[in-house]
Every structure is written in structure tokens, then in C-alpha cells.
Design a protein around this motif. Structure first.
Motif, PDB file in Angstrom:
ATOM      1  N   ASP A 139       0.876  -1.247   0.212  1.00  0.00           N
ATOM      2  CA  ASP A 139      -0.078   0.033   0.077  1.00  0.00           C
ATOM      3  C   ASP A 139       0.925   1.198  -0.169  1.00  0.00           C
ATOM      4  OD1 ASP A 139      -2.542  -1.645   0.108  1.00  0.00           O
ATOM      5  OD2 ASP A 139      -2.525  -1.226   2.189  1.00  0.00           O
ATOM      6  N   ALA A 140       0.371   2.356  -0.459  1.00  0.00           N
ATOM      7  CA  ALA A 140       1.048   3.690  -0.328  1.00  0.00           C
ATOM      8  C   ALA A 140      -0.014   4.841  -0.171  1.00  0.00           C
ATOM      9  CB  ALA A 140       1.423   3.827  -1.963  1.00  0.00           C
ATOM     10  N   PHE A 141       0.586   6.005   0.497  1.00  0.00           N
ATOM     11  CA  PHE A 141      -0.005   6.994   1.115  1.00  0.00           C
ATOM     12  C   PHE A 141       0.403   8.226   0.952  1.00  0.00           C
ATOM     13  CE2 PHE A 141      -1.907   9.284   4.812  1.00  0.00           C
ATOM     14  CZ  PHE A 141      -3.433   8.965   4.396  1.00  0.00           C
ATOM     15  N   VAL A 142      -0.276   9.233   0.406  1.00  0.00           N
ATOM     16  CA  VAL A 142       0.094  10.576   0.202  1.00  0.00           C
ATOM     17  C   VAL A 142       0.184  11.413   1.327  1.00  0.00           C
ATOM     18  CG1 VAL A 142       0.088  12.665  -1.331  1.00  0.00           C
ATOM     19  CG2 VAL A 142      -0.191  10.354  -2.127  1.00  0.00           C
ATOM     20  N   ILE A 143       1.023  12.147   1.588  1.00  0.00           N
ATOM     21  CA  ILE A 143       1.391  13.476   2.660  1.00  0.00           C
ATOM     22  C   ILE A 143       1.336  14.539   2.122  1.00  0.00           C
ATOM     23  CG2 ILE A 143       2.314  14.105   4.884  1.00  0.00           C
ATOM     24  CD1 ILE A 143       1.028  11.399   5.133  1.00  0.00           C
ATOM     25  N   PRO A 144       0.311  15.588   1.804  1.00  0.00           N
ATOM     26  CA  PRO A 144       0.691  16.808   1.104  1.00  0.00           C
ATOM     27  C   PRO A 144       1.788  17.613   2.032  1.00  0.00           C
ATOM     28  CG  PRO A 144      -1.823  16.192   1.508  1.00  0.00           C
ATOM     29  CD  PRO A 144      -0.839  15.068   2.294  1.00  0.00           C
ATOM     30  N   VAL A 145       2.202  18.341   1.086  1.00  0.00           N
ATOM     31  CA  VAL A 145       3.460  19.298   1.589  1.00  0.00           C
ATOM     32  C   VAL A 145       2.983  20.235   2.835  1.00  0.00           C
ATOM     33  CG1 VAL A 145       2.976  21.236  -0.174  1.00  0.00           C
ATOM     34  CG2 VAL A 145       5.130  20.867   1.126  1.00  0.00           C
ATOM     35  N   GLY A 146       3.743  20.179   3.784  1.00  0.00           N
ATOM     36  CA  GLY A 146       3.783  21.065   4.972  1.00  0.00           C
ATOM     37  C   GLY A 146       2.764  20.767   5.951  1.00  0.00           C
ATOM     38  N   LEU A 147       2.008  19.695   5.946  1.00  0.00           N
ATOM     39  CA  LEU A 147       0.867  19.124   6.747  1.00  0.00           C
ATOM     40  C   LEU A 147       1.441  18.339   7.930  1.00  0.00           C
ATOM     41  CD1 LEU A 147      -2.338  18.654   4.665  1.00  0.00           C
ATOM     42  CD2 LEU A 147      -1.181  20.507   5.602  1.00  0.00           C
ATOM     43  N   VAL A 148       1.015  18.535   9.359  1.00  0.00           N
ATOM     44  CA  VAL A 148       1.366  17.675  10.142  1.00  0.00           C
ATOM     45  C   VAL A 148       0.899  16.100  10.018  1.00  0.00           C
ATOM     46  CG1 VAL A 148       1.221  17.137  12.757  1.00  0.00           C
ATOM     47  CG2 VAL A 148       1.533  19.718  11.960  1.00  0.00           C
ATOM     48  N   HIS A 149       2.031  15.177  10.124  1.00  0.00           N
ATOM     49  CA  HIS A 149       1.477  13.704  10.042  1.00  0.00           C
ATOM     50  C   HIS A 149       2.228  13.079  10.895  1.00  0.00           C
ATOM     51  CE1 HIS A 149       5.034  14.667   7.251  1.00  0.00           C
ATOM     52  NE2 HIS A 149       5.371  13.308   7.349  1.00  0.00           N
ATOM     53  N   TYR A 150       1.887  11.672  10.837  1.00  0.00           N
ATOM     54  CA  TYR A 150       2.322  10.636  12.010  1.00  0.00           C
ATOM     55  C   TYR A 150       2.214   9.323  11.403  1.00  0.00           C
ATOM     56  CZ  TYR A 150      -2.585   9.303  12.996  1.00  0.00           C
ATOM     57  OH  TYR A 150      -3.698   8.916  12.880  1.00  0.00           O
ATOM     58  N   PHE A 151       3.303   8.478  11.862  1.00  0.00           N
ATOM     59  CA  PHE A 151       3.053   7.062  11.699  1.00  0.00           C
ATOM     60  C   PHE A 151       3.044   5.955  12.797  1.00  0.00           C
ATOM     61  CE2 PHE A 151       5.893   8.791   7.748  1.00  0.00           C
ATOM     62  CZ  PHE A 151       4.767   8.950   7.028  1.00  0.00           C
ATOM     63  N   ARG A 152       2.388   5.066  12.670  1.00  0.00           N
ATOM     64  CA  ARG A 152       2.739   3.953  13.915  1.00  0.00           C
ATOM     65  C   ARG A 152       2.441   2.741  13.620  1.00  0.00           C
ATOM     66  NH1 ARG A 152      -2.281   3.384  17.883  1.00  0.00           N
ATOM     67  NH2 ARG A 152      -4.169   3.911  16.541  1.00  0.00           N
ATOM     68  N   ASN A 153       3.221   1.699  14.261  1.00  0.00           N
ATOM     69  CA  ASN A 153       3.258   0.404  13.639  1.00  0.00           C
ATOM     70  C   ASN A 153       2.212  -0.385  14.491  1.00  0.00           C
ATOM     71  OD1 ASN A 153       3.682  -2.211  12.857  1.00  0.00           O
ATOM     72  ND2 ASN A 153       5.521  -2.554  14.083  1.00  0.00           N
ATOM     73  N   LEU A 154       0.968  -0.916  13.716  1.00  0.00           N
ATOM     74  CA  LEU A 154      -0.243  -1.697  14.290  1.00  0.00           C
ATOM     75  C   LEU A 154       0.176  -3.159  14.073  1.00  0.00           C
ATOM     76  CD1 LEU A 154      -3.052   0.380  12.704  1.00  0.00           C
ATOM     77  CD2 LEU A 154      -1.889   0.902  15.144  1.00  0.00           C
ATOM     78  N   ALA A 155       1.237  -3.674  13.594  1.00  0.00           N
ATOM     79  CA  ALA A 155       1.553  -5.112  13.630  1.00  0.00           C
ATOM     80  C   ALA A 155       2.081  -5.495  14.641  1.00  0.00           C
ATOM     81  CB  ALA A 155       2.619  -5.136  12.320  1.00  0.00           C
ATOM     82  N   ASP A 156       1.942  -6.846  14.920  1.00  0.00           N
ATOM     83  CA  ASP A 156       2.553  -7.377  16.175  1.00  0.00           C
ATOM     84  C   ASP A 156       4.132  -8.044  15.678  1.00  0.00           C
ATOM     85  OD1 ASP A 156       2.138  -9.631  14.408  1.00  0.00           O
ATOM     86  OD2 ASP A 156       1.024 -10.671  15.631  1.00  0.00           O
ATOM     87  N   LYS A 157       4.547  -7.320  14.623  1.00  0.00           N
ATOM     88  CA  LYS A 157       5.969  -7.735  14.268  1.00  0.00           C
ATOM     89  C   LYS A 157       6.361  -6.390  13.448  1.00  0.00           C
ATOM     90  CE  LYS A 157       4.355  -9.250   9.633  1.00  0.00           C
ATOM     91  NZ  LYS A 157       4.533  -9.923   8.565  1.00  0.00           N
ATOM     92  N   ASN A 158       7.726  -6.369  12.992  1.00  0.00           N
ATOM     93  CA  ASN A 158       8.434  -5.362  12.529  1.00  0.00           C
ATOM     94  C   ASN A 158       7.780  -4.704  11.220  1.00  0.00           C
ATOM     95  OD1 ASN A 158      10.264  -5.533  14.527  1.00  0.00           O
ATOM     96  ND2 ASN A 158      11.971  -6.137  13.349  1.00  0.00           N
ATOM     97  N   THR A 159       7.605  -3.613  11.019  1.00  0.00           N
ATOM     98  CA  THR A 159       7.240  -2.953   9.712  1.00  0.00           C
ATOM     99  C   THR A 159       8.190  -2.197   9.362  1.00  0.00           C
ATOM    100  OG1 THR A 159       4.884  -2.834  10.521  1.00  0.00           O
ATOM    101  CG2 THR A 159       5.546  -1.079   8.813  1.00  0.00           C
ATOM    102  N   VAL A 160       8.190  -2.371   7.723  1.00  0.00           N
ATOM    103  CA  VAL A 160       9.298  -1.708   7.063  1.00  0.00           C
ATOM    104  C   VAL A 160       8.370  -0.951   5.950  1.00  0.00           C
ATOM    105  CG1 VAL A 160      11.208  -1.972   5.424  1.00  0.00           C
ATOM    106  CG2 VAL A 160      10.726  -3.748   7.207  1.00  0.00           C
ATOM    107  N   ALA A 161       8.974   0.390   5.696  1.00  0.00           N
ATOM    108  CA  ALA A 161       8.214   1.388   4.841  1.00  0.00           C
ATOM    109  C   ALA A 161       9.316   2.130   4.271  1.00  0.00           C
ATOM    110  CB  ALA A 161       7.156   2.117   5.363  1.00  0.00           C
ATOM    111  N   PHE A 162       9.121   2.648   3.091  1.00  0.00           N
ATOM    112  CA  PHE A 162       9.842   3.856   2.218  1.00  0.00           C
ATOM    113  C   PHE A 162       8.994   5.178   2.263  1.00  0.00           C
ATOM    114  CE2 PHE A 162      12.687   0.207   1.489  1.00  0.00           C
ATOM    115  CZ  PHE A 162      14.042   0.759   1.278  1.00  0.00           C
ATOM    116  N   GLY A 163       9.702   6.140   2.481  1.00  0.00           N
ATOM    117  CA  GLY A 163       9.161   7.432   2.080  1.00  0.00           C
ATOM    118  C   GLY A 163       9.843   8.310   1.336  1.00  0.00           C
TER     119      GLY A 163
END
Length: 209
Positions: A139-163
Motif C-alpha cells: 500500500d501507498a499513502f500521500v502526505i501533502p506538503v507542509g501538513l502535520v503527519h504521523y506513522f505508527r506500527n499496528l503489527a505484532d511484528k516489525n514494519t518496513v516502509a519507504f518514504g
């Protein structure tokens, strides 16, 4: 992942100036200061100026956030200079997160490779609307420029992503650090009124940051 990255590369000049030559490999030793970095003599450029070997393994997640960020930026890949692009590998232990932050000079595309991650952002005044989505592998998700955002892991294992951001210097401001960790400190009297908090709580937060 490839289609999303391909699309992003095609739109990568949205904010940084468009280059006027094939490349402008950064001269990291130059004392000249411009909007970006000065170019090396093309005769001294090598293939390694465009190469990065640093995404194979997770970064150090032994911190208060239980997460890590490995950036691929101009300091590590001088060939990125003037190309309007930055990339980072993000790793999260179970329960790991990145605190609310913003990139003042870049839009971000988040791509999840493994695990399950909540990504969310909040719009600006007057609505302050919260948009969030639970992302899984692919999956992919867009964060518009300049907006406050956050990420948090909901899995019971490690999560890997690229920004991926469409700026070689998107900048980052962590909201809590900017407010409670400013140097010199912002008046605790003012912050207690602005956040409607007891002054002692504000001072305790300032001591932590």
C-alpha cells in the motif's frame, strides 16, 4: 512498489528548481553557499556519486520511538543534487512510531513493504480535519506538503516502509520538539495559556525535550 515510485519520479520537480544540465553532482567540500549545493567538475564525477548501499538492513530502533530512519540524501548521494528527490527507509518495532511532524518543503509518498502501519495527517486552519489510513504490504499513502503527519506500527511484528519526498531538502520539524524543545525556551507562561495546560506540566515537558 515500482509503479508508485515511477509516478513519483515523474512529478519530482514540483518544488525544487528544475536542473539546467544532465546532473549537478554536489561538491560537498565547497565553501560556496547557494540554494542547493555547487556542482563538481563533471570530469571528476564517478558512478559512485549516484550510488547508495544502505537500505538492506534496518536502522537502530533502540530509542524512545522504537523506530529508525535511514535517509538517502545529497550528503550520502551527491548525484541527487538539484534533482528534487529524497528517499528514506523507515523501520518500526511492534508499537513503534514516528511522532507528529511536518516537511515544510516536500510532499511525501509512504510505501509499506512489510507489516501494518497507520499513517495520518491533519489539514490546516480552519478545519483541522484528520485523515488516517491503515496500510499493509504494497500500500501507498500521500502526505501533502507542509501538513502535520504521523506513522505508527499496528503489527505484532516489525514494519518496513519507504518514504519518498519531492525535494532534496524537504526539511523536518517534529511538533513536540519544536514547541517544548526550542532553544532558547519559549515562555512557559505563554505555552500554558496557548495549550491550556498547567504551567508545571509545561515546564515538565520542556525539561524532557
Amino acid at each position: 512498489m515500482a509503479p508508485a515510485l515511477g509516478f513519483f519520479f515523474g512529478a519530482s520537480y514540483a518544488f525544487d528548481p528544475r536542473p539546467l544540465q544532465d546532473f549537478c553532482v554536489a561538491d560537498l567540500n565547497s565553501t560556496v553557499r547557494v540554494n542547493g549545493l555547487p556542482c563538481k567538475d563533471p570530469a571528476t564525477v564517478t558512478v559512485d556519486d549516484f550510488f547508495f548501499r544502505g537500505f538492506k538492513s534496518a536502522g537502530n530502533t533502540s530509542n524512545q520511538y522504537s523506530s529508525s530512519v535511514i535517509p538517502m540524501n545529497v550528503a550520502r548521494v551527491p548525484g541527487l543534487n538539484t534533482l528534487g528527490l529524497g528517499v528514506a527507509r523507515l523501520d518500526f518495532l511492534p508499537g513503534g512510531y514516528l511522532p507528529p511532524h511536518l516537511h515544510p518543503r516536500g510532499t511525501e509518498i509512504l510505501i509499506v513493504l512489510e507489516g501494518r502501519l497507520e499513517a495520518g495527517f491533519v489539514t490546516s486552519y480552519p478545519n483541522y480535519k484528520h485523515y488516517s489510513k491503515i496500510l499493509e504490504s504494497g500500500d501507498a499513502f500521500v502526505i501533502p506538503v507542509g501538513l502535520v503527519h504521523y506513522f505508527r506500527n499496528l503489527a505484532d511484528k516489525n514494519t518496513v516502509a519507504f518514504g519518498v519526498v519531492n525535494s532534496q531538502n524537504a526539511g523536518i520539524s517534529v511538533v513536540s520538539n519544536a514547541i517544548f524543545g526550542a532553544k532558547p525556551a519559549i515562555s512557559s507562561d505563554y505555552l500554558s495559556k496557548a495549550f491550556q495546560l498547567d504551567k508545571k506540566i509545561v515546564e515538565e515537558l520542556q525539561s524532557k525535550f
